[in-house]
Design an enzyme around this catalytic site. Structure first.
Site, PDB file in Angstrom:
ATOM      1  N   LYS A  32       0.819  -1.224   0.000  1.00 28.82           N
ATOM      2  CA  LYS A  32       0.000   0.000   0.000  1.00 28.82           C
ATOM      3  C   LYS A  32       0.851   1.273   0.000  1.00 28.82           C
ATOM      4  CE  LYS A  32      -0.736  -0.066   5.016  1.00 28.82           C
ATOM      5  NZ  LYS A  32       0.052   1.108   5.341  1.00 28.82           N
ATOM      6  N   THR A  33       1.977   1.259   0.726  1.00 29.09           N
ATOM      7  CA  THR A  33       2.846   2.442   0.735  1.00 29.09           C
ATOM      8  C   THR A  33       3.411   2.690  -0.654  1.00 29.09           C
ATOM      9  OG1 THR A  33       3.424   1.973   3.038  1.00 29.09           O
ATOM     10  CG2 THR A  33       4.823   3.538   1.860  1.00 29.09           C
ATOM     11  N   ASP A 218      -3.631   7.145   5.006  1.00 27.02           N
ATOM     12  CA  ASP A 218      -3.176   5.776   5.209  1.00 27.02           C
ATOM     13  C   ASP A 218      -3.790   5.215   6.496  1.00 27.02           C
ATOM     14  OD1 ASP A 218      -1.800   3.449   4.808  1.00 27.02           O
ATOM     15  OD2 ASP A 218       0.149   4.222   5.450  1.00 27.02           O
ATOM     16  N   GLU A 219      -3.861   3.889   6.594  1.00 28.10           N
ATOM     17  CA  GLU A 219      -4.395   3.204   7.789  1.00 28.10           C
ATOM     18  C   GLU A 219      -5.772   3.747   8.165  1.00 28.10           C
ATOM     19  OE1 GLU A 219      -2.966   0.651   8.710  1.00 28.10           O
ATOM     20  OE2 GLU A 219      -0.798   0.816   8.464  1.00 28.10           O
ATOM     21  N   GLN A 249      -7.652  -5.368   9.623  1.00 29.27           N
ATOM     22  CA  GLN A 249      -6.589  -4.975  10.549  1.00 29.27           C
ATOM     23  C   GLN A 249      -7.027  -3.835  11.471  1.00 29.27           C
ATOM     24  OE1 GLN A 249      -2.375  -5.152   9.052  1.00 29.27           O
ATOM     25  NE2 GLN A 249      -3.365  -5.192   7.048  1.00 29.27           N
ATOM     26  N   ARG A 603       2.315 -10.833  10.347  1.00 24.31           N
ATOM     27  CA  ARG A 603       3.624 -10.207  10.577  1.00 24.31           C
ATOM     28  C   ARG A 603       4.749 -11.134  10.116  1.00 24.31           C
ATOM     29  NH1 ARG A 603       2.089  -6.051   9.755  1.00 24.31           N
ATOM     30  NH2 ARG A 603       0.152  -7.175   9.365  1.00 24.31           N
TER      31      ARG A 603
END
Length: 737
Positions: A32-33, A218-219, A249, A603
């Protein structure tokens, strides 16, 4: 080849869609970044001015990474793109315009400890019984109200005739009044006051709407109602709003995050384009299979399934241990083996758990094994006493209205100014409607102060002298001169203790931090430094280049990745937590716990181990819990076999032996029934003097002596952590290593 040809089809579609509302559902590890920075580059290629582009996220770490990647990809002009966190963005806006709300632009930002101090004062002033209303509870109620943009008046009106709720509204009102008197804001206020500013001053809002014509968040799943309102106001004119997030998430409900911001995005913006990023670049397919199987049990989610072109990878390992000691020993042993065999370094390993209390056993085993580790979530560097003392001096120099800071250091080092003197100063300040520090400046005018005024004057003289030096000295020179004139370090040196030396080293590190700030900031000043320190998060202190095993809660792990991940304590009552199972909204809370499990699983890049214990010591009591329902949601074909029988199958067969069943058995038994304890002496022992053995409670040790008695053997063992113990063999059940 164009830089956009390296994107997969969904990523490219998201990058090229620039006009109107856009929701990018980005699964874990889906890049996504990368999409965001390429989208910034594309906007600039289309002739959009870089200063009209804003990218906003939650942590300094994420913002720093995005800033660096934007600079590397875009090059010239990228410095004009606004890349920042929510809080730092609001601070920058408020530093310019908070005067419209009646605050001074040199306002202080209060951390959790500062808030507690204010709340103690509020409770004392309002005669609030802190046995009934805990300070932490009161602060959480206020925080939730601010998350929902509810003012003290609105809380009071909503309370109706409910005495308890009206009392809470009264505390909220006084808390806010105290912050205003101190010219201070807490973290929630940074968002709330910016929203208030925009709503009260349309011309200021319009100037920022013109400035930020293209807004990326973002997020997005972590936003609360206040943050959603802030974003909506900024994007209200041009509606070029791109939000990136993953509903799977969303794990910060306890901090006020509202998952419905992302789930209902299309209802708020009916013309929104929705793009799903499901290709994962981080993990093996086996890890993703497990993550997919767990999260699909949630109902409140948008359907997506992660996949990857990476290798299938090792099966996920689930291990069921007898107790927490054995669990910690095996995990640490596994880490040591990886490093010895050259499969990875210590930094490649992370131990994740649901609660901070679980770290103790792992820390003990790591220390015993001589393995370096870093505990994320311990005492923040800036929360240590000596650092808060120096910061309080700097805050007083910068903002004299910050009564909390002034009171903290007026007697540090000791100046002989007692509580009676301070109360008289406080009364004088209240009578004349001035700040506590301004009252100190008039010490000679305060009645009944007598000789105490002579003790106050040197303090205020020092502060005023430091204030006059702010423009002529660098921040590093200012801090050093402050420490010299107060004698703070000299007093620590005089103590001559190891703790005092550690505090001096922390102060030296703090001076280094100031120097680093001056070297990197565009226009370094005292307010800017205090702002940067106030906004630092604990996870921002994680040094990725250092070689140590990382221990942290699952909540802290979000946004990170490691080749080897160990998720410990996978038991019902621990994870998911008992609070979520027994809550008023169990289905909703269990779904959040399941999302947390999904975050933990994703993770892992290469290998994942899930562990549980049949029995565990909690608050001094031995508890027996079932294996976590999240483990039982994983099909057995995705888990590695560890012996003749899959531990998951064994766990399912194990009868539940929880507190309820123990109570039921006790109820059915006859009271005061005598019992005969029979001890059967073994014909021999499998171990002898000098052997290494293991005890279920005391861990590993060496047998020093064995004495044969008529009914049993008495064994003397020197345990590695518990010291020397004398045990009867029949009860000890020692196992030879």
């Amino acid at each position: 080849m164009s830089i956009y040809d390296t994107l997969n089809p969904e990523q490219k579609e998201a990058v090229l869609h620039t006009e109107g509302p856009l929701l990018i559902l980005a699964g874990a590890g889906s890049g996504k970044t990368r999409v965001l920075i390429h989208r910034i580059a594309w906007l600039m290629e289309q002739g959009i001015n870089p200063w009209n582009i804003m990218a906003i996220t939650f942590t300094n770490k994420a913002a720093g990474e995005m800033r660096e990647r934007v600079d590397n990809l875009v090059g010239f002009g990228s410095e004009s793109v606004w890349v920042a966190t929510f809080h730092s963005t609001c601070v920058r806006i408020l530093r310019r315009y908070i005067g419209h709300l009646g605050f001074d632009t040199s306002f202080s930002i209060y951390d959790t400890d500062d808030q507690k101090s204010v709340m103690k004062d509020v409770c004392k002033r309002l005669n609030v019984d802190t046995k009934i209303f805990k300070e932490r509870y009161l602060l959480s109620v206020i925080s939730r109200a601010k998350d929902e943009l509810a003012s003290p008046l609105e809380m009071e009106l909503a309370a109706g005739t409910d005495f308890q709720r009206k009392r809470l509204a009264e505390v909220y009102k006084e808390y806010q009044a105290q912050l205003r008197r101190n010219n201070a804001l807490d973290f929630d206020d940074l968002i709330v006051k910016t929203v208030e500013l925009f709503q009260n001053c349309p011309e200021i809002l319009e100037s920022y709407q013109e400035r930020f014509r293209y807004l990326m968040v973002d997020e997005y799943q972590d936003t609360n109602t206040a943050q959603f309102k802030l974003i909506s106001l900024l994007a209200g004119k041009y509606r070029n709003l791109c939000v990136v997030g993953d509903d799977d998430q969303s794990i910060y409900k306890f901090r006020g995050a509202n998952i419905y911001n992302i789930l209902n995005f299309e209802q708020v913006f009916p013309d929104a384009k929705v793009i799903k990023l499901e290709q994962n670049y981080r993990s093996t397919q086996n890890i993703l299979n497990v993550a997919n199987e767990v999260i699909r049990n949630n109902r409140g989610r948008k359907e997506k399934r992660l996949w990857t072109d990476n290798v299938e990878g090792e099966p996920i390992v689930f291990r069921l241990f007898t107790n927490g000691f054995e669990e910690a020993e095996q995990v640490i042993g596994d880490i040591g083996r990886h490093v010895r065999e050259g499969e990875g370094e210590y930094r490649d390993h992370a131990i994740l758990y649901r609660t901070n209390a679980q770290s103790r056993l792992f820390e003990e085993k790591l220390i015993f094994a001589g393995i370096p580790y870093k505990l994320i979530g311990g005492v923040n560097f800036y929360a240590r006493k000596e650092i808060k003392d120096v910061l309080a001096y700097l805050k007083t120099i910068d903002n004299g209205r910050d009564e909390l800071a002034v009171r903290r250091i007026i007697n540090v080092p000791k100046r002989g100014i007692g509580a009676t003197t301070l109360n008289r100063v406080q009364d004088y300040a209240g009578a004349y409607g001035i700040s506590f520090y301004d009252a100190l400046l008039r010490a000679e005018e305060i009645p009944n102060l007598g000789r105490s005024a002579g003790k106050i004057i040197p303090f205020t003289t020092l502060i005023e002298r430091m204030r006059s030096a702010v423009g002529s000295l660098s921040l590093t020179e200012l801090a050093k001169q402050l420490l010299e004139e107060t004698g703070y370090v000299k007093e620590l040196e005089a103590e001559g203790t190891e703790e005092a030396q550690s505090r001096i080293e922390n102060i030296d590190e703090f001076i280094s931090k100031i120097t680093a700030y001056e070297e990197t900031a565009e226009a370094p000043d005292l307010s800017g430094f205090l702002e940067e320190v106030a906004l630092v998060a604990d996870i921002d202190t994680l040094e990725e280049n250092s070689n140590y095993v990382v221990l942290m809660t699952l909540h802290s792990a979000k946004g990170l990745e490691f080749p080897y991940v160990y998720m410990a304590g996978m038991e019902d009552g621990l994870f998911p937590s008992y609070m979520s199972i027994a809550s008023d909204t169990p289905e909703e809370d269990l779904e959040e716990e399941r999302r947390l499990c999904y975050v933990g699983i994703t993770r892992a890049k290469r290998e994942l181990m899930l562990t549980a214990a049949r029995q565990r010591m909690v608050r001094g009591e031995t508890r027996y819990n079932m294996v976590s329902r999240f483990i039982q949601e994983i099909p057995e074909q995705y888990l590695a076999q560890t012996g003749a029988k899959n531990p998951l199958t064994a766990a399912k067969e194990r009868p539940r032996q929880d507190a309820w069943q123990q109570s039921k058995a006790s109820f059915r038994s006859k009271p005061y029934e005598s019992q005969t304890l029979t001890v059967t002496k073994a014909s021999g022992l499998e171990y002898t003097t000098g052997d290494r053995v293991r005890h279920i409670k005391f861990g590993d040790g060496t047998v020093l002596e064995i004495t044969e008695g008529k009914k049993d053997y008495e064994v003397k063992v020197e345990f590695d952590t518990a010291g020397i113990k004398r045990l009867f063999a029949s009860f000890a059940k020692l196992r030879k290593l």
